[in-house]
Motif scaffolding. Sequence first.
Motif, PDB file in Angstrom:
ATOM      1  N   LEU A   1      17.155 -21.435  25.981  1.00  0.00           N
ATOM      2  CA  LEU A   1      18.276 -20.671  25.409  1.00  0.00           C
ATOM      3  C   LEU A   1      19.107 -20.011  26.508  1.00  0.00           C
ATOM      4  CD1 LEU A   1      16.569 -19.015  22.286  1.00  0.00           C
ATOM      5  CD2 LEU A   1      18.291 -20.818  22.292  1.00  0.00           C
ATOM      6  N   TYR A   2      18.443 -19.477  27.536  1.00  0.00           N
ATOM      7  CA  TYR A   2      19.189 -18.871  28.639  1.00  0.00           C
ATOM      8  C   TYR A   2      20.005 -19.931  29.376  1.00  0.00           C
ATOM      9  CZ  TYR A   2      17.474 -14.084  28.455  1.00  0.00           C
ATOM     10  OH  TYR A   2      17.238 -12.787  28.089  1.00  0.00           O
ATOM     11  N   ARG A   3      19.385 -21.075  29.658  1.00  0.00           N
ATOM     12  CA  ARG A   3      20.123 -22.145  30.349  1.00  0.00           C
ATOM     13  C   ARG A   3      21.313 -22.620  29.519  1.00  0.00           C
ATOM     14  NH1 ARG A   3      14.836 -23.672  31.957  1.00  0.00           N
ATOM     15  NH2 ARG A   3      14.629 -25.088  30.165  1.00  0.00           N
ATOM     16  N   ALA A   4      21.120 -22.729  28.223  1.00  0.00           N
ATOM     17  CA  ALA A   4      22.204 -23.186  27.343  1.00  0.00           C
ATOM     18  C   ALA A   4      23.373 -22.212  27.333  1.00  0.00           C
ATOM     19  CB  ALA A   4      21.681 -23.381  25.923  1.00  0.00           C
ATOM     20  N   ASN A   5      23.106 -20.960  27.645  1.00  0.00           N
ATOM     21  CA  ASN A   5      24.157 -19.946  27.699  1.00  0.00           C
ATOM     22  C   ASN A   5      24.657 -19.684  29.115  1.00  0.00           C
ATOM     23  OD1 ASN A   5      24.685 -18.340  24.934  1.00  0.00           O
ATOM     24  ND2 ASN A   5      22.575 -19.099  24.956  1.00  0.00           N
ATOM     25  N   TYR A   7      22.789 -19.257  31.969  1.00  0.00           N
ATOM     26  CA  TYR A   7      21.977 -18.387  32.822  1.00  0.00           C
ATOM     27  C   TYR A   7      20.774 -19.126  33.376  1.00  0.00           C
ATOM     28  CZ  TYR A   7      24.829 -14.724  30.776  1.00  0.00           C
ATOM     29  OH  TYR A   7      25.887 -13.956  30.388  1.00  0.00           O
ATOM     30  N   ASP A   8      21.041 -20.232  34.048  1.00  0.00           N
ATOM     31  CA  ASP A   8      19.973 -20.986  34.683  1.00  0.00           C
ATOM     32  C   ASP A   8      19.706 -20.399  36.068  1.00  0.00           C
ATOM     33  OD1 ASP A   8      18.122 -22.801  35.481  1.00  0.00           O
ATOM     34  OD2 ASP A   8      19.478 -24.498  35.641  1.00  0.00           O
ATOM     35  N   TRP A   9      20.680 -20.505  36.966  1.00  0.00           N
ATOM     36  CA  TRP A   9      20.585 -19.895  38.296  1.00  0.00           C
ATOM     37  C   TRP A   9      21.898 -19.163  38.520  1.00  0.00           C
ATOM     38  CZ3 TRP A   9      17.887 -17.801  41.815  1.00  0.00           C
ATOM     39  CH2 TRP A   9      18.352 -17.635  43.119  1.00  0.00           C
ATOM     40  N   GLY A  10      21.849 -17.861  38.318  1.00  0.00           N
ATOM     41  CA  GLY A  10      23.066 -17.093  38.386  1.00  0.00           C
ATOM     42  C   GLY A  10      23.638 -16.842  37.003  1.00  0.00           C
ATOM     43  N   SER A  11      24.896 -16.475  36.960  1.00  0.00           N
ATOM     44  CA  SER A  11      25.548 -16.102  35.708  1.00  0.00           C
ATOM     45  C   SER A  11      26.988 -16.586  35.733  1.00  0.00           C
ATOM     46  CB  SER A  11      25.526 -14.582  35.538  1.00  0.00           C
ATOM     47  OG  SER A  11      24.199 -14.087  35.602  1.00  0.00           O
ATOM     48  N   PRO A  12      27.544 -16.931  34.560  1.00  0.00           N
ATOM     49  CA  PRO A  12      28.945 -17.390  34.515  1.00  0.00           C
ATOM     50  C   PRO A  12      29.894 -16.365  35.119  1.00  0.00           C
ATOM     51  CG  PRO A  12      27.838 -17.783  32.413  1.00  0.00           C
ATOM     52  CD  PRO A  12      26.909 -16.938  33.231  1.00  0.00           C
ATOM     53  N   HIS A  13      30.763 -16.807  36.011  1.00  0.00           N
ATOM     54  CA  HIS A  13      31.653 -15.901  36.732  1.00  0.00           C
ATOM     55  C   HIS A  13      32.785 -15.364  35.869  1.00  0.00           C
ATOM     56  CE1 HIS A  13      30.497 -17.376  41.047  1.00  0.00           C
ATOM     57  NE2 HIS A  13      29.458 -17.231  40.263  1.00  0.00           N
ATOM     58  N   GLU A  14      33.092 -16.071  34.779  1.00  0.00           N
ATOM     59  CA  GLU A  14      34.263 -15.662  34.004  1.00  0.00           C
ATOM     60  C   GLU A  14      33.977 -14.491  33.081  1.00  0.00           C
ATOM     61  OE1 GLU A  14      32.103 -18.906  31.733  1.00  0.00           O
ATOM     62  OE2 GLU A  14      32.754 -18.553  33.814  1.00  0.00           O
ATOM     63  N   ARG A  15      32.734 -14.072  32.950  1.00  0.00           N
ATOM     64  CA  ARG A  15      32.391 -12.957  32.079  1.00  0.00           C
ATOM     65  C   ARG A  15      32.314 -11.652  32.862  1.00  0.00           C
ATOM     66  NH1 ARG A  15      27.263 -15.841  28.991  1.00  0.00           N
ATOM     67  NH2 ARG A  15      28.439 -17.525  28.002  1.00  0.00           N
ATOM     68  N   THR A  16      32.629 -10.552  32.228  1.00  0.00           N
ATOM     69  CA  THR A  16      32.467  -9.236  32.822  1.00  0.00           C
ATOM     70  C   THR A  16      31.023  -8.785  32.642  1.00  0.00           C
ATOM     71  OG1 THR A  16      32.988  -8.056  30.774  1.00  0.00           O
ATOM     72  CG2 THR A  16      34.846  -8.670  32.216  1.00  0.00           C
ATOM     73  N   LEU A  17      30.652  -7.712  33.317  1.00  0.00           N
ATOM     74  CA  LEU A  17      29.309  -7.161  33.158  1.00  0.00           C
ATOM     75  C   LEU A  17      29.050  -6.787  31.705  1.00  0.00           C
ATOM     76  CD1 LEU A  17      26.619  -6.091  34.189  1.00  0.00           C
ATOM     77  CD2 LEU A  17      27.804  -3.995  34.922  1.00  0.00           C
ATOM     78  N   GLU A  18      30.027  -6.190  31.055  1.00  0.00           N
ATOM     79  CA  GLU A  18      29.871  -5.841  29.646  1.00  0.00           C
ATOM     80  C   GLU A  18      29.630  -7.081  28.800  1.00  0.00           C
ATOM     81  OE1 GLU A  18      32.292  -3.487  26.063  1.00  0.00           O
ATOM     82  OE2 GLU A  18      33.239  -3.811  28.019  1.00  0.00           O
ATOM     83  N   LEU A  27      20.272 -12.814  22.893  1.00  0.00           N
ATOM     84  CA  LEU A  27      19.199 -13.770  23.140  1.00  0.00           C
ATOM     85  C   LEU A  27      17.846 -13.114  22.897  1.00  0.00           C
ATOM     86  CD1 LEU A  27      20.588 -15.338  26.440  1.00  0.00           C
ATOM     87  CD2 LEU A  27      20.519 -16.421  24.195  1.00  0.00           C
ATOM     88  N   PRO A  28      16.846 -13.863  22.465  1.00  0.00           N
ATOM     89  CA  PRO A  28      15.526 -13.274  22.252  1.00  0.00           C
ATOM     90  C   PRO A  28      14.879 -12.881  23.586  1.00  0.00           C
ATOM     91  CG  PRO A  28      15.425 -15.650  21.988  1.00  0.00           C
ATOM     92  CD  PRO A  28      16.874 -15.305  22.109  1.00  0.00           C
ATOM     93  N   LEU A  29      13.998 -11.891  23.542  1.00  0.00           N
ATOM     94  CA  LEU A  29      13.251 -11.503  24.728  1.00  0.00           C
ATOM     95  C   LEU A  29      12.214 -12.571  25.062  1.00  0.00           C
ATOM     96  CD1 LEU A  29      12.605  -7.733  23.912  1.00  0.00           C
ATOM     97  CD2 LEU A  29      14.333  -8.673  25.457  1.00  0.00           C
TER      98      LEU A  29
END
Length: 254
Positions: A1-5, A7-18, A27-29
Amino acid sequence: LYRANGYDWGSPHERTLEEHCDAWAALPLAFQPGSEWLYGHSTDVLGRVVEVAAGMPLDEFFRTRIFGPLGMHETWFEVPDDQRHRCADLWVAGPDGSALPGGNSLMTPDGMGWLSGGAGLWGTADDYLKFTHMLLRGGASDAARLLGSRTVGYMTRNHLPGGADLERYGRPLFAETTFDGVGFGLGFAVNLDPVATKVLTSPGEYTWGGAASTVFWNDPLEDLTVVFATQVLPSQTHPIRSQLRQLVYQSLTD
């Protein structure tokens, strides 16, 4: 689920911290809180907590509340144009052991595209040493106090339930060493037992490292702070951290 969103290695640059925090909250814990330890985006979420509590963007908070008081004038999320020639290149080991360019798309002088609480700063070793020295001195520098000494003491104690270490309580980490005898505080790995760790150090030493084989540690017992900066990806390429400790501690005499 994280990879699909993304968040595999790093985070999408186009999103803000919020926006990142909103995505993580949807996402589930990985497990129930308090049942395991996992290295993840928790420090990034704390960065958002700081923004909300302080009423200012994270970069402004860092600049006015940390970098300015400590004299860290060469640390930024985005490197000024006239300083970019000083940025270190990253390298990876080739199949034959030779060094190959290892450009990291997660970190460019332009910044990560969002204000991460857990990564993304550019700075000098000298600036970072000012920060670690402040912690070693119980939250104060020559010019300012950022934290109370008891706060630093609380941060640098093991917070894992039952006094457990990371090897028993945490999920496997990508590192060149095991985590036997190493607990975790509020942002730091904390040495509980050098014998279990099998590395010459002191109980109560607290530390963390970076992806490019960088490392810092503070040893309150020896009144020692160490900052080691290198440019080799990934961090487990060479046993730098354990060997560096051997060299440092073997050189100390009473």
